[in-house]
Design a protein around this motif. Structure first.
Motif, short mmCIF file in Angstrom:
data_model
loop_
_atom_site.label_atom_id
_atom_site.label_comp_id
_atom_site.label_asym_id
_atom_site.label_seq_id
_atom_site.Cartn_x
_atom_site.Cartn_y
_atom_site.Cartn_z
N GLN A 422 -32.20 -2.84 8.91
CA GLN A 422 -32.01 -2.05 7.69
C GLN A 422 -32.93 -2.52 6.56
O GLN A 422 -33.53 -1.70 5.85
N GLU A 423 -33.06 -3.83 6.39
CA GLU A 423 -33.90 -4.34 5.31
C GLU A 423 -35.36 -3.96 5.51
O GLU A 423 -36.05 -3.54 4.58
N SER A 424 -35.85 -4.10 6.74
CA SER A 424 -37.24 -3.74 7.02
C SER A 424 -37.45 -2.25 6.90
O SER A 424 -38.48 -1.79 6.38
N GLY A 425 -36.48 -1.47 7.39
CA GLY A 425 -36.61 -0.02 7.30
C GLY A 425 -36.66 0.48 5.87
O GLY A 425 -37.34 1.47 5.56
N ALA A 426 -35.95 -0.21 4.97
CA ALA A 426 -35.96 0.20 3.57
C ALA A 426 -37.33 0.08 2.94
O ALA A 426 -37.59 0.68 1.88
N LEU A 427 -38.24 -0.68 3.58
CA LEU A 427 -39.60 -0.84 3.04
C LEU A 427 -40.57 0.21 3.57
O LEU A 427 -41.72 0.24 3.15
N LEU A 497 -33.82 6.60 3.04
CA LEU A 497 -34.06 5.16 3.15
C LEU A 497 -34.13 4.50 1.78
O LEU A 497 -34.01 3.27 1.68
N ASN A 498 -34.32 5.29 0.73
CA ASN A 498 -34.31 4.73 -0.62
C ASN A 498 -32.91 4.32 -1.05
O ASN A 498 -32.75 3.58 -2.02
N SER A 499 -31.90 4.79 -0.33
CA SER A 499 -30.50 4.42 -0.61
C SER A 499 -29.85 4.03 0.71
O SER A 499 -28.94 4.72 1.21
N GLU A 502 -26.10 4.10 1.79
CA GLU A 502 -25.36 5.35 1.90
C GLU A 502 -25.32 5.90 3.32
O GLU A 502 -24.72 6.95 3.56
N PHE A 503 -25.97 5.27 4.29
CA PHE A 503 -25.90 5.80 5.65
C PHE A 503 -25.47 4.71 6.62
O PHE A 503 -25.60 3.52 6.36
N LYS A 504 -24.94 5.15 7.73
CA LYS A 504 -24.43 4.24 8.74
C LYS A 504 -25.48 4.01 9.83
O LYS A 504 -26.27 4.88 10.14
N LEU A 505 -25.43 2.82 10.39
CA LEU A 505 -26.34 2.46 11.47
C LEU A 505 -25.68 2.70 12.81
O LEU A 505 -24.46 2.57 12.93
N PRO A 506 -26.44 3.02 13.84
CA PRO A 506 -27.89 3.22 13.84
C PRO A 506 -28.29 4.57 13.25
O PRO A 506 -27.51 5.51 13.26
N LYS A 507 -29.52 4.64 12.75
CA LYS A 507 -30.07 5.87 12.16
C LYS A 507 -31.39 6.16 12.84
O LYS A 507 -32.20 5.26 13.05
#
Length: 531
Positions: A422-427, A497-499, A502-507
């Motif tokens: 999640q952290e990497s995806g947010a970038l 991905l900017n928030s 607000e979504f559940k994993l996996p995405k």
């Protein structure tokens, strides 16, 4: 284990036997002093060293290093230490014997802590500049202290000494505080371990995502930026040049702004806010507001900077992986795919060096953004940046026989599946908006293996991914070339991905016509390959 006390005698000269001093009653570390128990603010037990008889120990912080005291002492004094202590004595002539945290078992004797010493000084600040009184920490060990190859390879006097820098930290002194907290020394050891293990050096403007209060409290100061120390000047030692990089504690919102824009820009904003650092960028662990909460107009400056300049964050260490979907799963012959649950192939030394250069480059100014050549040369420990054309990056000017074998085996892929936590995806939006739309590149380097994923735009030279073959790989290193039109579309599709909260994993996101799939997965998938 470390000791905290007045500066002890330096380590033995290179000719002395390299063995740890035995620990026992009446002895701690190298000083032969009675231990005094101290507990740091982080809760870690430390052993304080007070010289026997109450007299201060002659050591690196004393006048003996410059020739005073015993006539035999200067010959025992490591020249690298001498150079750094000379700069410390210039700033603090009234503190010749500072309190010091010392690794009992030195790194070169098999100990866990790369820094031999961390000295702690009391700085009175500068009221005229609105600089408060604070504690000033200085590390010893990232540079070459000894010159005998026990820790760092000696590469000459003209280049960097060791990694070329030492760390400093400025912590606001609390009212009534008579001694400096020792937790910053533990923090500096953690950063030093990262440098030694990864061989990635720090530069001014870099950021460190820490994700925890730096002092293990409830503080909002949970990450770090790095900048030049405002008082300490570069030092020329017999083993090379040493610069001083200061750690600056920041809030999560300030870290994100540095990622989206650039670290230097955020450091300049911090300097304008006295309670957030001021001109000397002093960290106050009690600060409860971000600079954007203190002055909302600063967010506008960041937004404008992002739009105008893009981001100078050229890559991150991350939890990531990729699969080659164009190859049947059972066809493992000569496979270059990196799959969760399989043993990844190792990057070649040349690929590894090129990725390191990619991560070091950052913002390219007044030149086309270029992936460093795969045959980049190191001279005297320095990486010499240049702007190679595609030819001198990927072809030999003399003979095809000296082209690295990895280049001949470059593999074009038809379809790929990218996996991030999640952290990497947010970038990813930062990668697309702040880097690729500005004609640059961005690299994810796995922290759990040799996997690397580099996104490149059509304006980047030196890549092995091309518009004709946008997905290409060298072993476990994947490059993906994205056109501006596709980047714009991806930004729309990846808006949530900017928030990420607000979504559940996996995405999962998919672009079938491009044969590209991106999955955002829980950390456990990367932490446990058999998950």
């Amino acid at each position: 284990m470390a000791t905290a006390g007045p500066a002890p005698f330096p380590p033995p000269p290179p000719s002395a036997p390299r063995r740890a001093a035995p620990l026992g009653p009446g002895r701690a570390g190298e000083s032969g002093a009675e231990p005094e128990r101290i507990r740091s603010s982080s809760g870690a037990a430390m052993e304080g060293v007070r010289p026997a008889g109450g007299a201060p120990a002659a050591g690196p912080g004393s006048g003996a290093g410059s020739g005073a005291g015993s006539g035999s002492f200067p010959s025992l004094f490591p020249p690298g230490l001498h150079g750094i202590y000379g700069e410390c004595r210039r700033l603090y002539p009234e503190q010749p014997n500072p309190l010091q945290v010392t690794a009992i078992l030195k790194y070169w004797l098999g100990g866990p802590d790369p820094l031999d010493y961390v000295s702690m000084y009391r700085n009175v600040g500068n009221p005229a500049l609105n600089v408060p009184e604070h504690w000033h920490y200085v590390s010893f060990g990232l540079s070459d202290l000894y010159g005998d190859n026990r820790v760092h390879e000696f590469t000459g006097t003209d280049g960097p000494s060791g990694f070329g820098f030492e760390l400093t930290f400025r912590l606001k002194r609390e009212t009534g505080e008579s001694a400096p907290p020792t937790w910053p020394a533990e923090l500096m050891q953690g950063l030093a371990r990262y440098v030694f293990q990864s061989e990635n050096t720090f530069c001014s403007g870099d950021h460190v995502s820490w994700h925890s209060p730096l002092d293990n409290s409830e503080s909002r100061i949970q990450h770090m930026l790095l900048t030049e120390d405002p008082q300490m000047q570069p030092v020329q030692t017999p083993f090379g040049v040493v610069t001083f990089l200061q750690i600056v504690g920041v809030c999560t919102e300030e870290l994100h702004a540095a990622q989206q824009w650039n670290g230097q820009g955020i450091l300049e904003l911090l300097r304008t806010v006295p309670v957030a650092g001021g001109p000397w960028l002093i960290t106050d662990m009690r600060r409860g507001e971000t600079i954007f909460e203190i002055d909302p107009h600063l967010q506008e400056r960041v937004d404008k900077g992002i739009e105008t300049d893009g981001s100078n964050l050229s890559g991150v260490s991350a939890k990531c992986a990729w699969d080659d979907l164009s190859r049947p799963p059972e066809d493992d012959e000569d496979s270059r795919s990196i799959c969760i649950g399989t043993q990844p192939r190792r990057l070649s030394g040349k690929d590894t060096e090129q990725i390191r250069e990619t991560l070091r480059r950052g913002l390219e100014i007044n030149s086309k953004p270029v992936l460093p050549p795969i045959n980049a040369q190191r001279q005297n420990g320095l990486n010499h940046d240049r702007a190679p054309s595609r030819k001198d990056s990927l072809e030999s000017e003399s003979s095809a026989a000296i082209i690295p074998h990895e280049l001949i085996r470059t593999r074009q892929l038809e379809s790929v599946h990218l996996k991030f936590n999640q952290e990497s995806g947010a970038l990813i939006p930062l990668c697309l908006r702040g880097r690729l739309l500005h004609g640059r590149h961005f690299t994810y380097k796995s922290i759990t293996g040799d996997t690397a994923i580099t996104f490149v735009s059509t304006g980047v030279e030196g890549a092995f991914a091309t518009e004709e073959h946008p997905y290409a790989a060298h072993g476990p290193w994947l490059q993906i070339l994205l056109t501006e039109e596709f980047v714009e579309r991806m930004l729309e599709d990846l808006e949530d991905l900017n928030s990420p909260e607000e979504f559940k994993l996996p995405k999962e996101y998919s672009w079938p016509e491009k044969k590209l799939k991106v999955s955002i997965l829980p950390d456990a998938v990367f932490d446990n390959p058999l998950h």
